[in-house]
Structure formats: C-alpha cells, structure tokens
Enzyme design. Structure first.
Site, PDB file in Angstrom:
ATOM      1  N   ASN A 133      28.880  36.270  40.126  1.00 59.25           N
ATOM      2  CA  ASN A 133      27.758  35.866  39.556  1.00 59.25           C
ATOM      3  C   ASN A 133      26.894  36.674  38.350  1.00 59.25           C
ATOM      4  O   ASN A 133      26.149  36.214  37.933  1.00 59.25           O
ATOM      5  CB  ASN A 133      26.474  35.733  40.983  1.00 59.25           C
ATOM      6  CG  ASN A 133      26.482  37.080  41.845  1.00 59.25           C
ATOM      7  OD1 ASN A 133      27.216  38.301  41.606  1.00 59.25           O
ATOM      8  ND2 ASN A 133      25.409  37.216  42.829  1.00 59.25           N
ATOM      9  N   GLU A 231      27.862  46.948  48.184  1.00 56.79           N
ATOM     10  CA  GLU A 231      26.815  46.137  47.613  1.00 56.79           C
ATOM     11  C   GLU A 231      26.937  44.768  48.115  1.00 56.79           C
ATOM     12  O   GLU A 231      27.681  43.903  47.649  1.00 56.79           O
ATOM     13  CB  GLU A 231      26.836  46.176  46.166  1.00 56.79           C
ATOM     14  CG  GLU A 231      26.894  47.528  45.308  1.00 56.79           C
ATOM     15  CD  GLU A 231      25.362  48.338  45.114  1.00 56.79           C
ATOM     16  OE1 GLU A 231      24.341  47.574  45.876  1.00 56.79           O
ATOM     17  OE2 GLU A 231      25.222  49.372  44.817  1.00 56.79           O
ATOM     18  N   CYS A 265      22.137  38.454  44.700  1.00 56.22           N
ATOM     19  CA  CYS A 265      21.837  38.950  45.762  1.00 56.22           C
ATOM     20  C   CYS A 265      20.206  39.400  45.980  1.00 56.22           C
ATOM     21  O   CYS A 265      19.921  39.378  47.142  1.00 56.22           O
ATOM     22  CB  CYS A 265      22.902  40.102  46.126  1.00 56.22           C
ATOM     23  SG  CYS A 265      22.637  41.231  44.480  1.00 56.22           S
ATOM     24  N   GLU A 439      24.592  52.300  42.863  1.00 55.26           N
ATOM     25  CA  GLU A 439      24.913  52.099  41.439  1.00 55.26           C
ATOM     26  C   GLU A 439      23.885  52.331  40.512  1.00 55.26           C
ATOM     27  O   GLU A 439      22.831  51.885  40.625  1.00 55.26           O
ATOM     28  CB  GLU A 439      25.762  50.869  41.246  1.00 55.26           C
ATOM     29  CG  GLU A 439      26.840  50.540  42.232  1.00 55.26           C
ATOM     30  CD  GLU A 439      27.828  49.448  42.058  1.00 55.26           C
ATOM     31  OE1 GLU A 439      27.081  48.312  41.914  1.00 55.26           O
ATOM     32  OE2 GLU A 439      28.937  49.516  41.715  1.00 55.26           O
TER      33      GLU A 439
HETATM   34  P1  NAP Z   1      32.785  37.093  48.388  1.00 52.70           P
HETATM   35  O1  NAP Z   1      33.232  35.813  48.815  1.00 52.70           O
HETATM   36  O2  NAP Z   1      32.557  38.086  49.433  1.00 52.70           O
HETATM   37  O3  NAP Z   1      33.611  37.477  47.180  1.00 52.70           O
HETATM   38  C1  NAP Z   1      33.401  38.552  46.599  1.00 52.70           C
HETATM   39  C2  NAP Z   1      34.788  39.021  45.875  1.00 52.70           C
HETATM   40  O4  NAP Z   1      35.522  39.487  47.127  1.00 52.70           O
HETATM   41  C3  NAP Z   1      35.480  38.169  45.171  1.00 52.70           C
HETATM   42  O5  NAP Z   1      36.205  38.676  44.117  1.00 52.70           O
HETATM   43  C4  NAP Z   1      36.505  37.569  46.108  1.00 52.70           C
HETATM   44  O6  NAP Z   1      37.698  37.146  45.581  1.00 52.70           O
HETATM   45  C5  NAP Z   1      36.904  38.821  47.063  1.00 52.70           C
HETATM   46  N1  NAP Z   1      37.278  38.457  48.384  1.00 52.70           N
HETATM   47  C6  NAP Z   1      37.383  37.253  48.902  1.00 52.70           C
HETATM   48  N2  NAP Z   1      37.682  37.425  50.072  1.00 52.70           N
HETATM   49  C7  NAP Z   1      38.379  38.584  50.151  1.00 52.70           C
HETATM   50  C8  NAP Z   1      39.474  39.227  51.123  1.00 52.70           C
HETATM   51  N3  NAP Z   1      39.721  38.742  52.217  1.00 52.70           N
HETATM   52  N4  NAP Z   1      39.774  40.279  50.645  1.00 52.70           N
HETATM   53  C9  NAP Z   1      39.379  41.002  49.632  1.00 52.70           C
HETATM   54  N5  NAP Z   1      38.619  40.560  48.535  1.00 52.70           N
HETATM   55  C10 NAP Z   1      38.143  39.341  48.967  1.00 52.70           C
HETATM   56  O7  NAP Z   1      31.271  36.786  47.830  1.00 52.70           O
HETATM   57  P2  NAP Z   1      30.829  35.676  46.751  1.00 52.70           P
HETATM   58  O8  NAP Z   1      30.396  34.460  47.613  1.00 52.70           O
HETATM   59  O9  NAP Z   1      31.705  35.731  45.539  1.00 52.70           O
HETATM   60  O10 NAP Z   1      29.555  36.359  46.176  1.00 52.70           O
HETATM   61  C11 NAP Z   1      28.203  36.256  46.897  1.00 52.70           C
HETATM   62  C12 NAP Z   1      27.959  37.193  47.653  1.00 52.70           C
HETATM   63  O11 NAP Z   1      28.019  38.711  46.812  1.00 52.70           O
HETATM   64  C13 NAP Z   1      26.467  37.045  48.361  1.00 52.70           C
HETATM   65  O12 NAP Z   1      26.456  37.582  49.821  1.00 52.70           O
HETATM   66  C14 NAP Z   1      25.682  38.093  47.520  1.00 52.70           C
HETATM   67  O13 NAP Z   1      24.495  38.491  48.014  1.00 52.70           O
HETATM   68  C15 NAP Z   1      26.665  39.304  47.299  1.00 52.70           C
HETATM   69  N6  NAP Z   1      26.296  40.087  46.163  1.00 52.70           N
HETATM   70  C16 NAP Z   1      25.833  41.312  46.530  1.00 52.70           C
HETATM   71  C17 NAP Z   1      25.532  42.005  45.129  1.00 52.70           C
HETATM   72  C18 NAP Z   1      24.734  43.421  45.318  1.00 52.70           C
HETATM   73  O14 NAP Z   1      24.674  44.238  44.477  1.00 52.70           O
HETATM   74  N7  NAP Z   1      24.246  43.764  46.709  1.00 52.70           N
HETATM   75  C19 NAP Z   1      25.462  41.485  43.963  1.00 52.70           C
HETATM   76  C20 NAP Z   1      26.065  40.174  43.700  1.00 52.70           C
HETATM   77  C21 NAP Z   1      26.431  39.658  44.742  1.00 52.70           C
HETATM   78  P3  NAP Z   1      37.743  35.438  45.172  1.00 52.70           P
HETATM   79  O15 NAP Z   1      36.638  35.251  44.250  1.00 52.70           O
HETATM   80  O16 NAP Z   1      39.063  35.495  44.511  1.00 52.70           O
HETATM   81  O17 NAP Z   1      37.687  34.609  46.214  1.00 52.70           O
END
Ligand code: NAP
Length: 462
Positions: A133, A231, A265, A439
């Site tokens: 994102n 995060e 997020c 961060e």
């Molecule tokens: P996600 O599915 O957790 O993916 C995030 C990252 O983790 C991607 O690079 C993904 O790779 C990787 N990943 C997926 N499965 C994994 C595994 N089994 N082992 C290691 N890495 C793995 O999250 P998303 O859907 O992309 O992002 C949305 C989420 O992020 C939301 O919950 C949002 O709130 C959170 N977020 C939090 C913040 C914060 O600062 N707190 C900021 C932004 C987003 P692939 O893309 O290759 O699958």
C-alpha cells in the site's frame, strides 16, 4: 528464469516483471547482506550520512518517474504518489542526519575507581518485509533508519508492487551505497520468510503487514530470538463530538479515509458521530464524497483509484453486502463502480451497531462506516473495544476532553483535530495487536541499536 508479473490495477495491463527468486538466490542475497555489515558498521556516521543524502538527491531529482511507476503498480493517483515520495524522502533526509546523533551516556558509578560508559552499537544485518500500500515510503523509512544506524538490510517487498523497490535499489547503487548494504529479494513469501527468520546472522526483522502474518513471523523468529518491529493492522476510530468544527472534521475524515482508496492501516475504520451533529455530518460527508471521481490514477486531480487486486475488491464487496444483510443502510455507493475492474464506489454506511462484522474488520476500501454515540465515556469505551491499537482520531474543541482522549484511548497514536498522522519526525506505531516498535523520529533508530554498558574499573582515581 521464473518471473513475477506486475499488473496495473487500473487497466489490468502488464507493466513489467521481476525475478521470482529461488531459495539459493535468496540465500546468496542474505550472505551479501551479512558480509557487507562489518565495513558498513565501521564507517563514520557522517560517511553514511553523505551516501544517504546522495541517494535522497538522486531520487528527488527523478520524483516524477517514481510517482508514475508507483501509480501504475499500486493504483493510487499521481498527487498521492508524489505526496508519498515526499513523505518517504523525508525519512531518508531525517535519518541521514539522525544517524550522527546516536549518543551514549556516562552514568555516575558505584565503583570509586571506575567509570561507566553506555554506548549504542548497530544491531547487525537486518531484514524487512513490506506491504503493497506504500511501495515507496515503507521501504525508504525502514532502509534509511537501518542504514543510518550502521546496519545492513535485505528487503522483501510485496508481490503486487516490487518495481518501486527495485528502482529505489538501482538509485541507491548509483548513489554509492554498496552491494549488500541494501538488498532486494522477490519470490514466494512462504520460502523467504523462514529464510529471514531462521538465519541467526540476521539480528532484527522489521515487518509491516497484517497481524496474521506478523504473528507467524514472530513465532518463526522465536528460535533465533530476533528483535522485531511489528507494524500491523488497525481498526481506527474517528470520533466527531458535537462541539467540533464540523466542516473541518468532515474534511479531515474524507482525506484520511479516501487516501489510497481506503487501503491504509491508519484509515478511519469506525466513524463515531455524536447524536446532535449526526445528520449534519452525514449531509456534509455525502456531499463531499459524491463529488470525488473514481478513475485511473494517472490524472492530475485527486481521484479514488482501484483496489489492489481481485481478492481486495471481493473482500470489500462481501463486507458491504454482509453489513446490509445485518441491518446497515447505504447513504452513498454500496457496490462495484460502473467502470468495472477493480474500482469500488466510495460508500457511506449508516445505522450500524458494534456487533456487526464490519465493526471488527479492517475494511481496506473506500467505505465510511458511520456509527452514532451519546456520551464521551461511552465512545471511549467503544473506541477501545478492539484488539487493535494503531491510531485514533477525534475532533473536539474542548481542551479537557482532548486531554482525556489522549490519556484514555488505547492506541500508539492519537490524532486530535487532524486527519493527518505521519511525518519523519514522529514515532509511528501501535499497541495491542497492531504491533510493537516505532518507526520515525529518534525513537525509530533505537530499534536498530544495542545498548552496551562498559565498566572501566581500576582507574586509580582515589
Ligand atoms: P500481508 O498479507 O501481511 O503482506 C505483507 C507482506 O508480507 C507482503 O510482502 C507479503 O508478501 C508478505 N507475506 C505474506 N505471507 C507471508 C508469509 N507467510 N511469510 C512471510 N511474509 C509473508 O498484508 P497485506 O495484505 O499486503 O497488507 C495489508 C495489511 O498490512 C493490513 O492489515 C494493514 O493494516 C497492514 N499495514 C500496516 C501498517 C502499519 O504501519 N501498521 C502499514 C501498512 C499496512 P506477498 O505480497 O508476496 O504476498
């Protein structure tokens, strides 16, 4: 060579592809990250600062190319991409300076012939995994902090948006940041995750993404007792009291919610509006949101772009439908946009209650879920009724109430009378299942150093 194809979510067309790395490719990149650490950590902070600054200048000079690429791979509109680049560059600039100020301490000693010195040392080679994102800012923030502290970092960007990461890497090399100091790997996350978490030479992992994957990585990291920054997800309350400047509150809400089509997020997930101003807020909100166009992001004005992929739009659509089944009402939107593809109509839902699914789900789409409340005590309790604790917003003109909210709301960040949260100089991060660690700001660099205490005894001082 196997590749990962990257598609434009606005048009569905192929933009480019990047390496779908094998296990041995990733291990080689980890080795480079580990091997680069001794030299990088021994550099003077001022030398690292010059390289970070070079990188900053090169990227800044080519901001438009980065913005266009990011809009193509992520879908957010150009003005948002430009804003994200400024935000991300802010971290590189900030940490290029902050790295020079990783001070230690001397502490009055218990030993009459001794001295106590506390130093801070870079923690070691580090790794990071980022979401799609914020393809630029998320990476700039992590890499700049790690490198400024004297650590090296290997990063796995999201599969949907790896191109910005590779472009950042290319510019870092041109800026003189050596191979291994900053590495990018792309491929199967289920393969890469355990290679990072299981490698005892990697001393820290910084993860931004879902709480579910954060927990998995924390579990996997237990064996090597890695330091972690997490995060994770959010469920932000956005509270509008009837003593607020209502027009400002609605403006703040719209910009916070529609940023990146709601896929953020810190996006307001539960809008609580006090009874006396409820109708006014809904009127102003409906008016403001209905004027915003849904379009391909490659336009100059602010538009709501597509969602990132089919899974994302299916999830939002199912959640809205479920909310209607459970008794919610649509004040605006409520379905896939007539443009088709991955576009979803900006939507306003009312008549909601806290036992509906939407109350406990991170919406991640352009959907305003609006609840009403009566008293301050009630809304604080409802705002805290979630396993998440990333950010909370509130609008009020009552100073005492603002202080009470700051103290009583359980989240890592509380934002009063504004819809804007992040900048390089503040500590960004959550509590509860939104994660831990910070961060940005001088707190951020602390995550990348170890505190060492040395007792110099036998100094013959008496
Ligand atoms: P996600 O599915 O957790 O993916 C995030 C990252 O983790 C991607 O690079 C993904 O790779 C990787 N990943 C997926 N499965 C994994 C595994 N089994 N082992 C290691 N890495 C793995 O999250 P998303 O859907 O992309 O992002 C949305 C989420 O992020 C939301 O919950 C949002 O709130 C959170 N977020 C939090 C913040 C914060 O600062 N707190 C900021 C932004 C987003 P692939 O893309 O290759 O699958």
């Amino acid at each position: 060579m196997k590749t990962i194809k990257v598609y434009n979510p606005s048009t569905g067309s192929l933009i480019d592809e990047c390496a779908d790395m094998s296990e041995s490719d990733v291990k080689i990149a980890i080795d480079r990250t580990v091997n680069a650490f001794p030299d990088w950590s021994k550099k003077l902070a001022s030398e690292r600062s010059v390289l970070l600054r070079n990188w900053y200048e090169l990227v800044k000079a080519d901001k438009e190319a980065f913005a266009k690429l990011m809009t193509q791979e992520n879908g957010k509109c150009l003005s948002e991409s430009r804003g994200e680049i400024d935000y991300g560059l802010g971290f590189i600039e900030w940490y290029a300076e902050e790295g020079k100020r990783v001070y230690g301490d001397t502490i009055p000693t218990h030993d009459p012939n001794g001295a106590v010195v506390v130093t801070k040392e870079p923690i070691g080679p580090t790794a990071s995994i980022t979401p799609w994102n914020f393809p630029f800012m998320m990476i700039a923030r992590k890499i700049a902090t790690a490198l400024a502290a004297g650590c090296t970092m290997i990063i796995k960007p999201a599969e949907d948006t790896p191109l910005t990461a590779y472009k950042l890497l290319e510019y870092a090399r041109t800026a003189g940041i050596p191979e291994g100091v900053f590495e990018v790997v792309t491929g199967d996350p289920k393969m890469i995750g355990p290679l990072f978490t299981g490698d005892s030479r990697i001393k820290k992992i910084s993860f931004t993404g879902s709480t579910q994957i954060g927990k998995l990585l924390a579990e996997q990291s237990a064996n090597t007792l890695k330091k972690l920054t997490m995060e994770l997800g959010g469920n932000a309350p956005f509270i509008i009291f009837d003593d607020a400047q209502i027009e400002n509150a609605v403006k703040g809400l719209v910009s916070a919610k529609l940023r990146n089509s709601g896929q953020v997020c810190i996006s307001p997930n539960r809008v609580y509006v006090q009874g006396a101003c409820f109708d006014k807020v809904i009127g102003l909100l409906t008016d403001a949101v209905s004027k915003i166009k849904v379009e391909d992001g490659l336009r100059e004005e602010f538009v709501v772009g597509p969602l990132i992929n089919q899974k994302a739009i299916d999830k939002v659509s199912a959640l809205v439908n479920k909310t209607i089944e459970q008794g919610g009402k649509i004040a605006l939107g409520g379905k896939n946009d007539e443009k088709g593809g991955l576009f979803y109509e900006p939507t306003i839902l009312t008549d909601l209650t806290d036992n509906m699914d939407i109350h406990n789900t991170e919406i991640f789409g352009p959907v305003f879920a609006v609840y009403s409340f009566d008293t301050e005590e009630e809304v604080i309790s409802r705002a805290n009724d979630t396993e998440y604790g990333l950010v909370s917003y509130a609008y009020t003109e009552n100073l005492g109430r603002a202080f009470r909210l700051s103290q009583r709301i359980k989240s890592g960040m509380v934002v009063l009378n504004s819809g804007s949260v992040g900048t390089a100089s503040v500590p960004f991060g959550g509590v509860k299942e939104s994660g831990y660690g910070r961060e940005g700001s001088y707190y951020g660099i602390e995550e990348y150093v170890e505190v060492k205490y040395t007792l110099f005894s036998g100094l013959n001082l008496q």
